[in-house]
Design a protein around this motif. Sequence first.
Motif, PDB file in Angstrom:
ATOM      1  N   GLN A 107       0.693  -1.343   0.000  1.00 34.47           N
ATOM      2  CA  GLN A 107      -0.020  -0.130  -0.044  1.00 34.47           C
ATOM      3  C   GLN A 107       0.925   1.309   0.027  1.00 34.47           C
ATOM      4  OE1 GLN A 107       0.198  -2.401   1.679  1.00 34.47           O
ATOM      5  NE2 GLN A 107       1.262  -1.342   3.558  1.00 34.47           N
ATOM      6  N   LEU A 108       1.507   1.536  -0.965  1.00 29.40           N
ATOM      7  CA  LEU A 108       2.410   2.677  -1.202  1.00 29.40           C
ATOM      8  C   LEU A 108       1.546   3.731  -1.590  1.00 29.40           C
ATOM      9  CD1 LEU A 108       5.527   1.498  -3.495  1.00 29.40           C
ATOM     10  CD2 LEU A 108       5.208   2.275  -0.904  1.00 29.40           C
ATOM     11  N   ALA A 109       1.206   4.476  -0.568  1.00 30.60           N
ATOM     12  CA  ALA A 109       0.244   5.689  -0.859  1.00 30.60           C
ATOM     13  C   ALA A 109       1.091   6.750  -1.527  1.00 30.60           C
ATOM     14  CB  ALA A 109      -0.114   6.246   0.548  1.00 30.60           C
ATOM     15  N   LEU A 110       1.103   6.677  -3.040  1.00 34.69           N
ATOM     16  CA  LEU A 110       2.060   7.548  -3.693  1.00 34.69           C
ATOM     17  C   LEU A 110       1.337   9.064  -3.854  1.00 34.69           C
ATOM     18  CD1 LEU A 110       3.391   6.591  -7.133  1.00 34.69           C
ATOM     19  CD2 LEU A 110       4.460   7.041  -5.183  1.00 34.69           C
ATOM     20  N   ARG A 111       1.784   9.631  -3.136  1.00 37.57           N
ATOM     21  CA  ARG A 111       1.371  10.991  -2.932  1.00 37.57           C
ATOM     22  C   ARG A 111       2.347  11.921  -3.798  1.00 37.57           C
ATOM     23  NH1 ARG A 111       1.442  11.771   3.491  1.00 37.57           N
ATOM     24  NH2 ARG A 111       3.472  12.106   3.716  1.00 37.57           N
ATOM     25  N   ALA A 112       1.785  12.535  -4.887  1.00 34.25           N
ATOM     26  CA  ALA A 112       2.718  13.334  -5.675  1.00 34.25           C
ATOM     27  C   ALA A 112       3.141  14.524  -4.716  1.00 34.25           C
ATOM     28  CB  ALA A 112       1.978  14.034  -6.950  1.00 34.25           C
ATOM     29  N   ALA A 113       4.502  14.844  -4.753  1.00 27.91           N
ATOM     30  CA  ALA A 113       4.944  15.889  -4.032  1.00 27.91           C
ATOM     31  C   ALA A 113       4.322  17.135  -4.611  1.00 27.91           C
ATOM     32  CB  ALA A 113       6.423  16.134  -4.147  1.00 27.91           C
ATOM     33  N   SER A 114       4.264  18.437  -3.727  1.00 26.86           N
ATOM     34  CA  SER A 114       3.363  19.574  -4.044  1.00 26.86           C
ATOM     35  C   SER A 114       4.030  20.223  -5.364  1.00 26.86           C
ATOM     36  CB  SER A 114       3.577  20.394  -3.007  1.00 26.86           C
ATOM     37  OG  SER A 114       4.882  20.713  -2.890  1.00 26.86           O
ATOM     38  N   ASP A 115       5.326  19.833  -5.479  1.00 23.63           N
ATOM     39  CA  ASP A 115       5.938  20.481  -6.945  1.00 23.63           C
ATOM     40  C   ASP A 115       6.110  19.669  -8.145  1.00 23.63           C
ATOM     41  OD1 ASP A 115       7.591  18.570  -5.853  1.00 23.63           O
ATOM     42  OD2 ASP A 115       9.367  19.919  -5.958  1.00 23.63           O
ATOM     43  N   ALA A 116       5.298  18.435  -8.145  1.00 27.88           N
ATOM     44  CA  ALA A 116       5.276  17.480  -9.104  1.00 27.88           C
ATOM     45  C   ALA A 116       4.062  17.503  -9.574  1.00 27.88           C
ATOM     46  CB  ALA A 116       5.699  16.450  -8.755  1.00 27.88           C
ATOM     47  N   SER A 117       3.854  17.614 -10.792  1.00 31.71           N
ATOM     48  CA  SER A 117       2.723  17.744 -11.694  1.00 31.71           C
ATOM     49  C   SER A 117       2.276  16.293 -11.631  1.00 31.71           C
ATOM     50  CB  SER A 117       2.816  18.064 -13.181  1.00 31.71           C
ATOM     51  OG  SER A 117       3.291  17.161 -13.815  1.00 31.71           O
ATOM     52  N   ASP A 118       2.916  15.150 -11.486  1.00 36.72           N
ATOM     53  CA  ASP A 118       2.625  13.897 -11.542  1.00 36.72           C
ATOM     54  C   ASP A 118       3.696  13.067 -10.943  1.00 36.72           C
ATOM     55  OD1 ASP A 118       0.659  11.805 -13.687  1.00 36.72           O
ATOM     56  OD2 ASP A 118       0.864  11.802 -11.646  1.00 36.72           O
ATOM     57  N   ALA A 119       3.366  12.034 -10.454  1.00 37.86           N
ATOM     58  CA  ALA A 119       4.589  10.893 -10.067  1.00 37.86           C
ATOM     59  C   ALA A 119       4.197   9.431 -10.685  1.00 37.86           C
ATOM     60  CB  ALA A 119       4.473  10.928  -8.607  1.00 37.86           C
ATOM     61  N   GLY A 120       5.158   8.660 -10.868  1.00 34.36           N
ATOM     62  CA  GLY A 120       4.395   7.428 -10.994  1.00 34.36           C
ATOM     63  C   GLY A 120       5.585   6.313 -11.266  1.00 34.36           C
ATOM     64  N   TRP A 121       5.256   5.048 -11.553  1.00 33.28           N
ATOM     65  CA  TRP A 121       6.300   4.240 -11.601  1.00 33.28           C
ATOM     66  C   TRP A 121       6.377   3.730 -12.990  1.00 33.28           C
ATOM     67  CZ3 TRP A 121       8.408   2.542  -7.170  1.00 33.28           C
ATOM     68  CH2 TRP A 121       7.836   2.786  -6.043  1.00 33.28           C
ATOM     69  N   PHE A 122       7.834   3.473 -13.173  1.00 32.30           N
ATOM     70  CA  PHE A 122       8.194   3.187 -14.571  1.00 32.30           C
ATOM     71  C   PHE A 122       9.161   2.114 -14.441  1.00 32.30           C
ATOM     72  CE2 PHE A 122       6.917   7.737 -14.580  1.00 32.30           C
ATOM     73  CZ  PHE A 122       6.437   7.972 -15.787  1.00 32.30           C
ATOM     74  N   PRO A 123       9.239   1.499 -15.717  1.00 34.60           N
ATOM     75  CA  PRO A 123       9.808   0.024 -15.918  1.00 34.60           C
ATOM     76  C   PRO A 123      11.472   0.506 -15.521  1.00 34.60           C
ATOM     77  CG  PRO A 123       8.884   0.291 -17.659  1.00 34.60           C
ATOM     78  CD  PRO A 123       8.424   1.321 -16.930  1.00 34.60           C
ATOM     79  N   ALA A 124      12.080   0.073 -14.445  1.00 36.65           N
ATOM     80  CA  ALA A 124      13.577   0.679 -14.382  1.00 36.65           C
ATOM     81  C   ALA A 124      14.444   0.403 -15.445  1.00 36.65           C
ATOM     82  CB  ALA A 124      13.983   0.003 -13.018  1.00 36.65           C
ATOM     83  N   TYR A 125      14.031  -0.800 -16.002  1.00 36.40           N
ATOM     84  CA  TYR A 125      15.231  -1.018 -17.055  1.00 36.40           C
ATOM     85  C   TYR A 125      14.801  -0.573 -18.580  1.00 36.40           C
ATOM     86  CZ  TYR A 125      17.716  -4.685 -14.564  1.00 36.40           C
ATOM     87  OH  TYR A 125      18.581  -5.238 -13.585  1.00 36.40           O
ATOM     88  N   ASP A 126      13.607   0.260 -18.463  1.00 36.21           N
ATOM     89  CA  ASP A 126      13.206   0.892 -19.764  1.00 36.21           C
ATOM     90  C   ASP A 126      12.692   2.254 -19.424  1.00 36.21           C
ATOM     91  OD1 ASP A 126      12.678   1.578 -22.341  1.00 36.21           O
ATOM     92  OD2 ASP A 126      10.727   0.108 -22.224  1.00 36.21           O
ATOM     93  N   PRO A 127      13.098   2.944 -18.817  1.00 38.82           N
ATOM     94  CA  PRO A 127      12.556   4.537 -18.206  1.00 38.82           C
ATOM     95  C   PRO A 127      12.321   5.444 -19.298  1.00 38.82           C
ATOM     96  CG  PRO A 127      15.030   4.319 -17.771  1.00 38.82           C
ATOM     97  CD  PRO A 127      14.720   3.157 -18.494  1.00 38.82           C
ATOM     98  N   PRO A 128      11.444   6.185 -19.214  1.00 34.55           N
ATOM     99  CA  PRO A 128      11.373   7.405 -20.104  1.00 34.55           C
ATOM    100  C   PRO A 128      12.733   8.285 -20.049  1.00 34.55           C
ATOM    101  CG  PRO A 128      10.144   7.943 -18.106  1.00 34.55           C
ATOM    102  CD  PRO A 128      10.858   6.523 -17.993  1.00 34.55           C
ATOM    103  N   PRO A 129      12.889   9.414 -20.994  1.00 34.69           N
ATOM    104  CA  PRO A 129      13.999  10.009 -21.062  1.00 34.69           C
ATOM    105  C   PRO A 129      13.969  10.900 -19.658  1.00 34.69           C
ATOM    106  CG  PRO A 129      12.952  10.180 -22.981  1.00 34.69           C
ATOM    107  CD  PRO A 129      11.991   9.512 -22.088  1.00 34.69           C
ATOM    108  N   LEU A 130      14.995  11.074 -19.064  1.00 39.27           N
ATOM    109  CA  LEU A 130      15.027  11.572 -17.649  1.00 39.27           C
ATOM    110  C   LEU A 130      15.913  13.059 -17.670  1.00 39.27           C
ATOM    111  CD1 LEU A 130      16.213   8.276 -15.595  1.00 39.27           C
ATOM    112  CD2 LEU A 130      13.818   9.498 -16.054  1.00 39.27           C
ATOM    113  N   ALA A 131      15.485  13.730 -16.860  1.00 40.66           N
ATOM    114  CA  ALA A 131      16.015  15.119 -16.381  1.00 40.66           C
ATOM    115  C   ALA A 131      17.497  14.965 -16.094  1.00 40.66           C
ATOM    116  CB  ALA A 131      15.167  16.164 -15.687  1.00 40.66           C
ATOM    117  N   PHE A 132      18.339  16.195 -16.044  1.00 39.57           N
ATOM    118  CA  PHE A 132      19.672  16.164 -15.405  1.00 39.57           C
ATOM    119  C   PHE A 132      20.538  15.060 -16.008  1.00 39.57           C
ATOM    120  CE2 PHE A 132      16.449  18.313 -12.780  1.00 39.57           C
ATOM    121  CZ  PHE A 132      17.043  19.645 -12.953  1.00 39.57           C
ATOM    122  N   ASP A 133      21.194  14.434 -14.968  1.00 39.77           N
ATOM    123  CA  ASP A 133      22.063  13.380 -15.094  1.00 39.77           C
ATOM    124  C   ASP A 133      21.370  12.151 -14.340  1.00 39.77           C
ATOM    125  OD1 ASP A 133      22.257  14.065 -12.539  1.00 39.77           O
ATOM    126  OD2 ASP A 133      24.413  14.140 -12.467  1.00 39.77           O
TER     127      ASP A 133
END
Lengths: 233, 233
Positions: free
Chosen positions: B111-137
Amino acid sequence: MGEQKQYDPDKYERPSVTVDIVILTLRESKLQVLLIQRKNWPYAGSWAIPGGFVEMNESLEAAARRELAEETGVDDPAIHLEQLHTFGDPGRDPRMRVISVAHMALVPDGQLALRAASDASDAGWFPAYDPPPLAFDHDQILSCAIGRLRSQVETTPAIFRLLPETFTLTELQSAYEHVLREDLDKRNFRRKMLSSDLLAETQQLRSGDHRPAKLYRLQEDAAGRHKAQRPYP
Amino acid sequence: MGEQKQYDPDKYERPSVTVDIVILTLRESKLQVLLIQRKNWPYAGSWAIPGGFVEMNESLEAAARRELAEETGVDDPAIHLEQLHTFGDPGRDPRMRVISVAHMALVPDGQLALRAASDASDAGWFPAYDPPPLAFDHDQILSCAIGRLRSQVETTPAIFRLLPETFTLTELQSAYEHVLREDLDKRNFRRKMLSSDLLAETQQLRSGDHRPAKLYRLQEDAAGRHKAQRPYP
DNA sequence: ACAAAAGTGTTAATTTTACACCCATGG
DNA sequence: CCATGGGTGTAAAATTAACACTTTTGT
């Protein structure tokens, strides 16, 4: 970092960031660490791991290499330098909040021009497994380095970063034994090493007091096979 | 840090220090990572690893646990959290010099209560071995976490930090397979596991659609024992 | 000739791999 | 009764561990 509040970074007090470098070498067949003696409060008189502030325009590794060069005169990109762990407990330095990125450097024993840094009353080599009392949390940092070194030595050719370019099999075995602190069987060791593709035989011999020994060097392309398997044990 | 010049720390410009946390879990039999979507420059719209500033009176681990709780609602000292590496290249964040101490958290799917942080428009789980393009490094940080997880899983009981308290052998094998990305032989796996002293058999069975499976839990004192092969920090 | 380090093989034990069928349950 | 995942053993191969004597050189 990934947060994205409309932070005004200036409203946050910032810690100081330093690099500390655990400089290890094999001298007199022992694993030794470079320490400098503190002159001032806090821990005046204690021995400490060398380090210094990270400047705003340099990377952590650059800062660590700069410090390494300042302490040892060694300024060689071939020197093995790796980041270990970051120590940042509030209060680890009573003067201020200091976050220290600890590194480990492996230098072959050689003409290390040990020049004491201007701010050290002295600098010297000490047995890494039996150091004097250390300032700050530097005992933790040293333990961390030794643990990492051992794990690297068991799984990568890191041991060669502590050896001169050419070496005998007995010297190689002795290096393993002093880093791992365990005795290895001579015949098993030699068989395993020679079948590992890590070593290249040279034509030279090391003539000493007794029977001359063949000299080996690390196989040129061995760096890549690094992670592959444990050379020994 | 060990230097001891009569530095006036205030004459040095100081970087910002953050913690980033690669939060990993097994969901739908896949290794997944928690990402948050950036709203603002730079990398607006990209996904990023959650993180935030280290406050002056908290340790790095405390900062990481605080961020973990903010992102996931999980505030449990039993959650596996470990420091990975510190990323501090100048220019990794175009806004200012930011040195980020990356961590990895392993949370059991639940029961991970995924609550998006106030500064995130969204939060979600993604395949770790096939992630979307990521910010920064953050691609580097994620790779670093996955590499560490794999090495931990091969040498310590870390896999259990991704599993619920009780599990079947098939679930355990599947966890290994999805983290290591290799298929394991069922009989060899079971024999090895059952002879490892890591598992305690429960009296319960998991009744599902088919033949019920025995449920196991991690042996109480197992934390120390499996350490045998590779100590990392 | 002798002291000291270099060098060299065989065997047993352990660990790892490969591999295929019967069992218990729910529908 | 059948579809599905749960559960089981054995043999070959590879790796590791234990162990002692001969060779070569310098003195």
